[in-house]
Write a protein that holds these residues in place. Sequence first.
Motif, PDB file in Angstrom:
ATOM      1  N   ARG A 132       0.851  -1.188   0.000  1.00  0.00           N
ATOM      2  CA  ARG A 132       0.000   0.000   0.000  1.00  0.00           C
ATOM      3  C   ARG A 132       0.890   1.241   0.000  1.00  0.00           C
ATOM      4  O   ARG A 132       2.128   1.160   0.160  1.00  0.00           O
ATOM      5  CB  ARG A 132      -0.937  -0.022   1.196  1.00  0.00           C
ATOM      6  CG  ARG A 132      -1.756  -1.310   1.309  1.00  0.00           C
ATOM      7  CD  ARG A 132      -2.802  -1.226   2.399  1.00  0.00           C
ATOM      8  NE  ARG A 132      -3.968  -0.454   1.969  1.00  0.00           N
ATOM      9  CZ  ARG A 132      -5.010  -0.974   1.314  1.00  0.00           C
ATOM     10  NH1 ARG A 132      -5.034  -2.263   0.972  1.00  0.00           N
ATOM     11  NH2 ARG A 132      -6.036  -0.216   0.976  1.00  0.00           N
ATOM     12  N   ALA A 133       0.258   2.398  -0.158  1.00  0.00           N
ATOM     13  CA  ALA A 133       1.004   3.650  -0.234  1.00  0.00           C
ATOM     14  C   ALA A 133       1.895   3.862   0.979  1.00  0.00           C
ATOM     15  O   ALA A 133       3.030   4.346   0.860  1.00  0.00           O
ATOM     16  CB  ALA A 133       0.038   4.824  -0.398  1.00  0.00           C
ATOM     17  N   SER A 134       1.416   3.485   2.156  1.00  0.00           N
ATOM     18  CA  SER A 134       2.208   3.684   3.375  1.00  0.00           C
ATOM     19  C   SER A 134       3.478   2.842   3.383  1.00  0.00           C
ATOM     20  O   SER A 134       4.447   3.178   4.078  1.00  0.00           O
ATOM     21  CB  SER A 134       1.368   3.368   4.610  1.00  0.00           C
ATOM     22  OG  SER A 134       0.906   2.022   4.572  1.00  0.00           O
ATOM     23  N   ASP A 135       3.513   1.769   2.616  1.00  0.00           N
ATOM     24  CA  ASP A 135       4.704   0.919   2.563  1.00  0.00           C
ATOM     25  C   ASP A 135       5.825   1.548   1.747  1.00  0.00           C
ATOM     26  O   ASP A 135       7.009   1.234   1.977  1.00  0.00           O
ATOM     27  CB  ASP A 135       4.361  -0.453   1.967  1.00  0.00           C
ATOM     28  CG  ASP A 135       3.366  -1.231   2.805  1.00  0.00           C
ATOM     29  OD1 ASP A 135       3.513  -1.224   4.046  1.00  0.00           O
ATOM     30  OD2 ASP A 135       2.445  -1.832   2.220  1.00  0.00           O
ATOM     31  N   VAL A 136       5.474   2.388   0.794  1.00  0.00           N
ATOM     32  CA  VAL A 136       6.485   2.911  -0.136  1.00  0.00           C
ATOM     33  C   VAL A 136       6.750   4.399   0.032  1.00  0.00           C
ATOM     34  O   VAL A 136       7.727   4.914  -0.517  1.00  0.00           O
ATOM     35  CB  VAL A 136       6.085   2.628  -1.601  1.00  0.00           C
ATOM     36  CG1 VAL A 136       5.923   1.132  -1.830  1.00  0.00           C
ATOM     37  CG2 VAL A 136       4.803   3.370  -1.988  1.00  0.00           C
ATOM     38  N   ALA A 137       5.897   5.113   0.765  1.00  0.00           N
ATOM     39  CA  ALA A 137       6.053   6.563   0.898  1.00  0.00           C
ATOM     40  C   ALA A 137       7.262   6.914   1.753  1.00  0.00           C
ATOM     41  O   ALA A 137       7.593   6.224   2.721  1.00  0.00           O
ATOM     42  CB  ALA A 137       4.797   7.169   1.494  1.00  0.00           C
ATOM     43  N   GLU A 138       7.925   8.004   1.377  1.00  0.00           N
ATOM     44  CA  GLU A 138       9.052   8.536   2.145  1.00  0.00           C
ATOM     45  C   GLU A 138       8.826  10.043   2.321  1.00  0.00           C
ATOM     46  O   GLU A 138       9.390  10.872   1.597  1.00  0.00           O
ATOM     47  CB  GLU A 138      10.375   8.265   1.431  1.00  0.00           C
ATOM     48  CG  GLU A 138      11.587   8.599   2.274  1.00  0.00           C
ATOM     49  CD  GLU A 138      12.888   8.225   1.597  1.00  0.00           C
ATOM     50  OE1 GLU A 138      13.881   8.041   2.316  1.00  0.00           O
ATOM     51  OE2 GLU A 138      12.921   8.124   0.363  1.00  0.00           O
ATOM     52  N   PRO A 139       7.972  10.430   3.302  1.00  0.00           N
ATOM     53  CA  PRO A 139       7.603  11.839   3.453  1.00  0.00           C
ATOM     54  C   PRO A 139       8.781  12.770   3.698  1.00  0.00           C
ATOM     55  O   PRO A 139       8.688  13.971   3.402  1.00  0.00           O
ATOM     56  CB  PRO A 139       6.656  11.810   4.668  1.00  0.00           C
ATOM     57  CG  PRO A 139       6.104  10.430   4.685  1.00  0.00           C
ATOM     58  CD  PRO A 139       7.227   9.557   4.215  1.00  0.00           C
ATOM     59  N   ARG A 155      14.009   1.509  -1.792  1.00  0.00           N
ATOM     60  CA  ARG A 155      14.476   0.246  -1.228  1.00  0.00           C
ATOM     61  C   ARG A 155      13.358  -0.787  -1.208  1.00  0.00           C
ATOM     62  O   ARG A 155      13.613  -1.984  -1.110  1.00  0.00           O
ATOM     63  CB  ARG A 155      15.015   0.469   0.187  1.00  0.00           C
ATOM     64  CG  ARG A 155      16.255   1.358   0.248  1.00  0.00           C
ATOM     65  CD  ARG A 155      16.593   1.743   1.657  1.00  0.00           C
ATOM     66  NE  ARG A 155      15.516   2.549   2.258  1.00  0.00           N
ATOM     67  CZ  ARG A 155      15.563   3.050   3.488  1.00  0.00           C
ATOM     68  NH1 ARG A 155      16.639   2.832   4.253  1.00  0.00           N
ATOM     69  NH2 ARG A 155      14.554   3.757   3.956  1.00  0.00           N
ATOM     70  N   HIS A 156      12.117  -0.308  -1.334  1.00  0.00           N
ATOM     71  CA  HIS A 156      10.949  -1.201  -1.338  1.00  0.00           C
ATOM     72  C   HIS A 156      10.567  -1.487  -2.796  1.00  0.00           C
ATOM     73  O   HIS A 156      10.386  -0.557  -3.587  1.00  0.00           O
ATOM     74  CB  HIS A 156       9.784  -0.550  -0.603  1.00  0.00           C
ATOM     75  CG  HIS A 156       8.696  -1.489  -0.220  1.00  0.00           C
ATOM     76  ND1 HIS A 156       7.926  -2.166  -1.147  1.00  0.00           N
ATOM     77  CD2 HIS A 156       8.238  -1.884   1.003  1.00  0.00           C
ATOM     78  CE1 HIS A 156       7.042  -2.924  -0.520  1.00  0.00           C
ATOM     79  NE2 HIS A 156       7.213  -2.771   0.794  1.00  0.00           N
TER      80      HIS A 156
END
Length: 452
Positions: A132-139, A155-156
């Motif tokens: 999901r978006a939370s797994d790949v986001a880097e704010p 890295r994901h």
Amino acid sequence: MRTPISTRPPMGWNSWDCYGTTVTEDEVLANARFMSEHLREYGWDTVVIDIDWSDPTARSHGYNDSPPLCMDDHGRLVPDPERFPSSAGGRGFAPLAAQIHALGLRFGIHVMRGIPRRALAADTPILDTDSRASDVAEPSNACEWNPDMVGLDHRHPAAQAYYDGTVALYAQWGVDFIKADDMLWPYQAADIEAYARAIERSGRSIELSLSPGRDLSLAHLEHLRAHATMWRICDDLWDRWDDVEANFARFARWAPHASAHGWPDGDMLPLGRIGIRAERGEPRDDRLTPAERISLLTLWIIARSPLMIGGDLPSSDPATIALLQNADALAVLSESTGGRELFREGATVIWGAGGPDGVRYAAVFNLAADPRETVFDVRSLALPADAGVVTELWTARALETEPVTVQSDAARGVAPGSRALRLSLAAHGAVLLRFDPAADSQPAPDSLENLG
């Protein structure tokens, strides 16, 4: 290395200088129709919708905080159907792209690096993954000037999958050109590689433009060539002489590396009717003088920069449109080789380039705020001292060169045995010269046509 799509830099129109974030479908089509009818035969063939085409609250003079961007169930941005009615019902930009293709043109869109904040808030699933978006986001790696997106953690593996899915969608729509923003300052190598990989996996031939460059380092040259069609070497360019003049030094560094393997980009041309609903200024005809417009175009052409018109074409003045229809000047963009700065002293800047069949090109610029008349040794312009025809390409005027046998005040700095060329240069003005050899002459051994 990336396979070149064209042997000349991209040429087209971009909505940013005239409409900022607010351009509509009707306005895009009006510019596309004008381009097809009046400019396509001169090489102009790409129509690009700039930033925030998914924002129904877009406005002039800035960006909105927490905009309600239109997106699909996988966090991929889609057009705002109010501004782009043909996109309704999940059709995206496919109908608009089809209309532009029918005009004999190519279709392009702007994208931002990363994933929408709105997708992160909704924690949308990433297409074809269990992530999901939370797994790949880097704010922590968000854009410093636009609030729409956050970075991706490459890295994901699902970060690549997100770009793969978005570019696959654009390919389905018929997109031919992508302007990917927030890629170069700071330099986002992982995003550049991931985006180029997504384009390759899409199965569609799509040109990739990277921006904004500010003062981009040549240290990135080979990486850029491997992944992109063009890359910005400056921040946004507007209709101010200072902005134009600042790019002389940048192009002097970058132009020798311009080739089909990649094009250093001096940003779009702020010419014609701009500021209509834009990020900078009010509605206006560009504030450059006629001479400054010539200088801008001359530098961009001999440096072989991409040419993207920023003004609204249907409402731009005919004199500006005529500059964009000068086939002889535009031939320098497509045919020249080895373009580079030859001389810079005081307010005088000279560029030279080679051409086919012994043709030589030269550009002479006057950076001063007053007009000047100067006599040049043709060899200082990288033109042969042999007999031939010198033509100023913006005026189509043949210029006379004079043989020099003795040094004189009238031809100071011109060596005996050479030829003198007298040029009148407007304030902030330029001339663009083509030397055509005489029919019985041979190209000089040191011809610039083999450089680059």
